[in-house]
Design a protein around this motif. Structure first.
Motif, short mmCIF file in Angstrom:
data_model
loop_
_atom_site.label_atom_id
_atom_site.label_comp_id
_atom_site.label_asym_id
_atom_site.label_seq_id
_atom_site.Cartn_x
_atom_site.Cartn_y
_atom_site.Cartn_z
N ILE A 41 -2.51 6.16 0.80
CA ILE A 41 -2.58 6.38 -0.53
C ILE A 41 -3.68 7.49 -1.05
N ARG A 42 -4.86 7.57 -0.06
CA ARG A 42 -5.85 8.56 -0.06
C ARG A 42 -5.04 10.10 -0.20
N LEU A 93 1.00 -1.33 0.05
CA LEU A 93 0.26 -0.06 0.02
C LEU A 93 0.93 1.32 -0.08
N THR A 126 -6.95 6.27 -5.02
CA THR A 126 -8.34 6.03 -4.78
C THR A 126 -8.41 4.65 -3.95
N VAL A 127 -9.23 4.29 -3.07
CA VAL A 127 -9.31 2.97 -2.54
C VAL A 127 -10.85 2.87 -2.19
N ALA A 146 -7.29 -0.62 -4.30
CA ALA A 146 -6.50 0.54 -4.26
C ALA A 146 -5.70 0.92 -5.33
N TRP A 151 -13.99 2.56 0.50
CA TRP A 151 -13.52 1.36 1.57
C TRP A 151 -13.32 1.87 2.87
N VAL A 166 -3.96 2.40 3.67
CA VAL A 166 -5.03 3.16 2.89
C VAL A 166 -5.22 4.59 2.96
N THR A 189 -4.14 -2.88 6.90
CA THR A 189 -4.42 -2.04 5.80
C THR A 189 -4.88 -0.56 6.09
N HIS A 248 -8.09 2.66 -11.87
CA HIS A 248 -8.90 1.93 -11.10
C HIS A 248 -9.79 1.19 -11.40
#
Length: 265
Positions: A221-222, A192, A227-228, A245, A236, A218, A214, A251
């Motif tokens: 990433i955001r 991730l 995008t997750v 993700a 998510w 997560v 996770t 995506h």
């Protein structure tokens, strides 16, 4: 204390766990099995989690702590402040002497992350986010801009046990059919983090993942522009089924691959 204070605590707690784990890395470890031959634990996992929790409790003694090993909750409280910790994510790598493992700490409020840190000490990398930006070793990072799936690199993540190897095979096939190449690192938080810094273009699974594997990644990433979602394409959360993700550009293609993993679901 502000969210900024929680970033500092997350970083210090992750560093404390990573430091203890590093001291025992590539030593003679007593490896125990938990729920299966590939689900292993060591005393280093337990002691590293204790080090993480002690750092958190010194700053936030009343907050709940969710974690993989003993002395921690196993589900995220729906309301209030809590911490989610994984003392050694990638334990199978750790016990084999492979360098891709790390300590993950996320601060959440009402189930949503507000700060997170992932330290990968054997790789020399520390990631963290304040929810607005993600950093690697002090420098801001962002997801990749790759928009051609056939040039993108993705990974099937989490672990399909021996009674679900057909899903493992379909996960690899679904991604090979659509994307340029695969990487499987054996450490979800490292995977991730690699999406957050643009090293990978996407990560996906059809499984309901543990929050300690996770949530920190997560959040990164955001904050890095990615995008997750879950398998339905909805935002998510820690209790979602499936995790997709990506950098956002590929995506839809990655989501289609994830939905092919278990066509019966």
């Amino acid at each position: 204390m502000s969210h900024g204070d929680r970033v500092g605590v997350a970083r210090r707690a992750a560093a404390a766990g990573a430091t203890l784990a590093t001291e025992r890395f590539r030593t003679d470890l007593d490896v125990e099995q938990k729920d299966g031959k590939t689900d292993v634990v060591t005393q280093a996992d337990r002691d590293a989690q204790t080090a993480v929790i002690e750092e958190i409790e010194a700053a936030y003694p009343d907050d709940a702590v969710v974690g993989e090993e003993a002395r921690a909750l196993k589900s995220v409280p729906a309301t209030g402040a809590a911490w989610i910790v994984d003392p050694i994510d990638g334990t199978n790598n750790y016990v084999r002497g492979l360098r891709t493992w790390g300590t993950a700490v996320a601060a959440v409020r009402d189930g949503d992350p507000v700060a997170a840190a992932v330290t990968l000490p054997a790789l020399g990398d520390e990631y963290w986010t304040d929810g607005a930006q993600t950093y690697r070793n002090g420098d801001p990072v962002s997801v990749s801009t790759e928009d051609d799936p056939e040039a993108a690199v993705v990974t099937p993540t989490m672990w399909w046990d021996f009674d679900a190897r057909d899903q493992y095979g379909r996960a690899c096939q679904a991604m090979v059919d659509r994307f340029g190449d695969l990487r499987r690192l054996g450490c979800a938080q490292a995977e991730l983090a690699a999406v957050a810094d643009g090293s990978l273009d996407g990560v996906a699974t059809n499984l309901r993942a543990h929050p300690w594997d996770t949530v920190a990644g997560v959040a990164m990433i955001r904050a890095a522009g990615g995008t997750v979602t879950d398998l339905a394409g909805d935002r998510w959360r820690h209790d979602s089924v499936g995790l997709v993700a990506s950098n956002g550009e590929v995506h839809d293609t990655l989501l289609a691959a994830a939905r092919d993993i278990d066509p019966v679901a």
